[in-house]
Design an enzyme around this catalytic site. Structure first.
Site, PDB file in Angstrom:
ATOM      1  N   ASP A   8     -16.864 -14.110  25.671  1.00  0.00           N
ATOM      2  CA  ASP A   8     -17.629 -15.343  25.448  1.00  0.00           C
ATOM      3  C   ASP A   8     -18.495 -15.511  26.693  1.00  0.00           C
ATOM      4  O   ASP A   8     -17.994 -15.842  27.765  1.00  0.00           O
ATOM      5  CB  ASP A   8     -16.651 -16.518  25.280  1.00  0.00           C
ATOM      6  CG  ASP A   8     -17.351 -17.880  25.283  1.00  0.00           C
ATOM      7  OD1 ASP A   8     -18.605 -17.918  25.302  1.00  0.00           O
ATOM      8  OD2 ASP A   8     -16.635 -18.906  25.260  1.00  0.00           O
ATOM      9  N   LYS A  71     -27.991 -18.670  30.764  1.00  0.00           N
ATOM     10  CA  LYS A  71     -28.009 -18.457  29.315  1.00  0.00           C
ATOM     11  C   LYS A  71     -29.208 -19.178  28.682  1.00  0.00           C
ATOM     12  O   LYS A  71     -29.741 -18.730  27.673  1.00  0.00           O
ATOM     13  CB  LYS A  71     -26.699 -18.972  28.721  1.00  0.00           C
ATOM     14  CG  LYS A  71     -26.491 -18.640  27.257  1.00  0.00           C
ATOM     15  CD  LYS A  71     -25.075 -18.988  26.852  1.00  0.00           C
ATOM     16  CE  LYS A  71     -24.800 -18.733  25.400  1.00  0.00           C
ATOM     17  NZ  LYS A  71     -23.402 -19.025  25.059  1.00  0.00           N
ATOM     18  N   GLU A 169     -21.067 -17.644  17.848  1.00  0.00           N
ATOM     19  CA  GLU A 169     -19.931 -18.377  18.412  1.00  0.00           C
ATOM     20  C   GLU A 169     -19.117 -19.124  17.346  1.00  0.00           C
ATOM     21  O   GLU A 169     -17.885 -19.045  17.366  1.00  0.00           O
ATOM     22  CB  GLU A 169     -20.423 -19.323  19.512  1.00  0.00           C
ATOM     23  CG  GLU A 169     -20.806 -18.539  20.762  1.00  0.00           C
ATOM     24  CD  GLU A 169     -21.749 -19.269  21.704  1.00  0.00           C
ATOM     25  OE1 GLU A 169     -21.951 -20.487  21.514  1.00  0.00           O
ATOM     26  OE2 GLU A 169     -22.277 -18.615  22.617  1.00  0.00           O
ATOM     27  N   ASP A 191     -19.028 -27.920  18.386  1.00  0.00           N
ATOM     28  CA  ASP A 191     -18.895 -27.327  19.720  1.00  0.00           C
ATOM     29  C   ASP A 191     -19.611 -28.196  20.755  1.00  0.00           C
ATOM     30  O   ASP A 191     -20.831 -28.227  20.806  1.00  0.00           O
ATOM     31  CB  ASP A 191     -19.489 -25.910  19.677  1.00  0.00           C
ATOM     32  CG  ASP A 191     -19.402 -25.188  21.019  1.00  0.00           C
ATOM     33  OD1 ASP A 191     -19.076 -25.837  22.037  1.00  0.00           O
ATOM     34  OD2 ASP A 191     -19.668 -23.970  21.044  1.00  0.00           O
TER      35      ASP A 191
END
Ligand code: AMP
Length: 610
Positions: A8, A71, A169, A191
């Site tokens: 991850d 990211k 994800e 999330d």
């Protein structure tokens, strides 16, 4: 069977996991000190590169050379991230369609920075297994476009990892909960991490996952909860002690850390006390869960709108959702759990550690790919439509948005000019009818086509999207067999807001776009007819009486005049009139051609029999 780990690669923290052969259960791999979260932070110091916890400690002291949240920059161009830059203390500059981070006189790309995080996880896994680890499954947000996915793969390659699969994800989170075993169902994955919020609606059927819709907010998370508490504390300190600490960076840092710690404690307790020793005074404050909830309620509620939108986009009703999965540290907040439960009218899955669930799922996927679990496939969808620009700038869509991948599509095209030997192919992505309103992904050329009249070459364009969402475009002229192909690695990505904007615009402009498209198509049709009639008059005009020729020329002129304007109805009618005017000529020419063909056939037979 070579080992594949699941990774991850997060905005704030990254983790690596594997499936324990003995128990069949996924497990995260801790570092030597027993910590499982590796902060996704990289600091470039004069002594060398520092990563993780050590780099995180340098965030305050060396902000210009310590990179975090990389990211957000992966696979993106300067235009995409301009608005992000005010949040980042390090310098980001445009460079050949992508961005680079300036560290002193050195430049690094986002994939290089991510590769440093990945290498650290690779080494962690190698220390655990005492063997080299060369393969990994890496997760990305479901809305990542192909260049962001490609950049993630590149990061893996730079780190010495073969990225055997990029997995969404939310899909990974569902796998961690074993939801692939459902015969059929709709899953909502909520999330909320430190800085981002994502909601995804998935469908699972016979072990096959499909992302139905995604939504979210790239700047909403637990950090905002902390900020809301800090603002409240600043006010309180001002009234209690008569000082405003908002401009004191060190005090603000102290406040932020204390606020976060209090927030975390209030997930388990009803009441807690904050104690912060400043130089002049020690600040002490009790805070209850109810008070915290008052401060963050608006932020929590701000996640519900995107949830409703995703549900609507997925074409399901809230009551159709069978399972809800919670991901991200902030989903431990009790108020949030209540709101999510109310919205979906379902108790969400929260048994697994919400910080680890994506990595655990990546490990399950890795295990499947390594052959540990067979008969399972994972599917995702394309976030935007993919197509080719055709005559007049119209987009011909080959793969519509939300198509399940891997997928392929094929369509035939031809040339518009006589003797054309080169065709330019323009691959675009977006929801608008005209190429200029879509995003240009790549241009490539098919050359060496034999000169033929317009409309004769048969050009087959194939789009192939692999399981990682990477597009391969191919073009082949079927008569000559000439072929060309391109792997679309766009030099920069679309920002999420751009994707959203493109989708929204496609609705807003739908009518105007359709009108523009129809006009162009009608003109193209007129052009084709004009070219054919001109050729027919040259080649066979003599075969019909002079008055007929004149009538055809008149109809031709009429169409040319109509073509110059933008009255679509008139162009269509005059095209039809010209077609009618040439019907007889076409018949006569066809007859003549047939006779000629029969004549030559007879000649060939005579020659053979000789
Ligand atoms: P992630 O990005 O998923 O690692 O989530 C990090 C966020 O989760 C940070 O804002 C943390 O403060 C928050 N967080 C972690 N644990 C808790 C908890 N027990 N209660 C509330 N927030 C938490």
């Amino acid at each position: 069977m070579s080992r594949i780990v699941g990774i991850d690669l997060g905005t704030t923290n990254s983790l690596v996991a594997y499936v324990d052969e003995k128990t069949g259960l996924p497990r995260v791999i801790p570092d030597q000190e027993g910590r499982v979260l590796l902060p996704s932070v990289v600091s470039f110091t004069t002594e060398g590169v520092v990563v993780g916890e050590a780099a995180k400690r340098l965030l305050v002291r060396r902000p210009a050379t310590t990179v975090y949240s990389v990211k957000r920059l992966m696979g993106r161009g300067y235009e995409d991230v301009k608005e992000e830059l005010c949040y980042l203390p390090f310098k980001v500059a445009p460079c050949d369609g992508i961005v680079k981070i300036q560290i002193g006189d050195r430049e690094v790309t986002p994939p290089e920075v991510s590769a440093i995080v990945l290498r650290s996880l690779k080494e962690r896994a190698e220390a655990h297994f005492r063997e080299p680890i060369e393969k990994a499954v890496i997760t990305v947000p479901a809305y990542f476009n192909d260049s962001q996915r490609q950049a993630t793969k590149d990061a893996g390659r730079i780190a010495g990892l073969d990225v055997v699969r990029i997995v969404n994800e939310p899909t990974a989170a569902s796998l961690a909960y074993g939801l692939h075993r459902l015969k059929e169902g709709v899953i909502a994955v909520y999330d909320l991490g430190g800085g981002t919020f994502d909601i995804s609606i998935l469908r699972v059927k016979d072990g096959v996952f499909e992302v139905l819709a995604t939504n979210g907010n790239t700047h909403l998370g637990g950090d905002d909860f902390d900020r809301a508490i800090v603002v409240w504390l600043l006010d309180d300190i001002l009234s209690e002690h008569g000082v405003y600490l908002g401009r004191d960076t060190e005090a603000m840092q102290e406040l932020r850390l204390a606020a976060e710690a209090a927030k975390v404690r209030l997930s388990a307790e009803d009441r807690t006390t904050l104690t912060i020793p400043f130089e002049e005074f020690t600040y002490r404050r009790a805070i209850t869960r109810a008070e915290l909830e008052g401060l963050i309620e608006k932020l929590v509620d701000a996640t519900l709108g995107p949830c409703r939108m995703a549900i609507a986009d997925a074409g399901v009703a809230p009551s159709d959702i069978d399972e809800v999965v919670l991901v991200g540290g902030s989903t431990r907040v009790p108020l949030l759990r209540r709101r999510v439960q109310e919205l979906f009218a379902k108790t969400p899955h929260s048994q697994l550690n919400p910080d680890e669930v994506v990595a655990l799922g990546a490990a399950v996927q890795a295990h499947i790919l390594a052959g540990g679990i067979t008969s399972m496939l994972l599917l995702d969808v394309t976030p935007l439509s993919l197509g080719i620009e055709t005559l007049g700038g119209i987009v011909s869509v080959l793969i519509p948005r939300n198509t399940t991948i891997p997928t392929s599509a094929r369509e035939m095209f031809t040339t518009s000019v006589d003797g054309q030997t080169i065709v330019d192919l323009h691959v675009v992505q977006g929801e608008r009818e005209l190429a200029k309103d879509c995003r240009s992904l790549a241009r490539f050329e098919l050359s060496g086509i034999d000169p033929m009249p317009a409309g004769m070459p048969k050009i087959e364009v194939t789009f192939l999207i692999d399981a990682n969402g990477i597009l391969q475009a191919q073009a082949k002229e079927l008569r000559t067999g000439k072929a060309t192909a391109i792997e679309v690695k766009p030099t920069y990505g679309l920002s999420e807001t751009e994707v959203e904007r493109m989708v929204e615009e496609s609705f807003a402009y739908a009518e105007a776009d359709v009108e523009a498209r129809l006009l162009i198509e009608t003109r193209n049709e007129a052009d084709t007819v004009i070219t054919h009639v001109e050729r027919a008059l040259r080649q066979g005009g003599e075969l019909v009486p002079v008055e007929e020729r004149e009538a055809i020329r008149e109809a031709l002129e009429e169409l040319r005049r109509a073509r110059a304007g933008d009255d679509r109805g008139r162009i269509r009618d005059t095209t039809a009139a010209l077609n009618r005017a040439t019907e007889h000529l076409a018949d006569v020419m066809m007859d003549a051609a047939l006779k000629a063909a029969l004549g030559s056939k007879r000649a060939a037979e005579i020659m053979e029999s000789d």
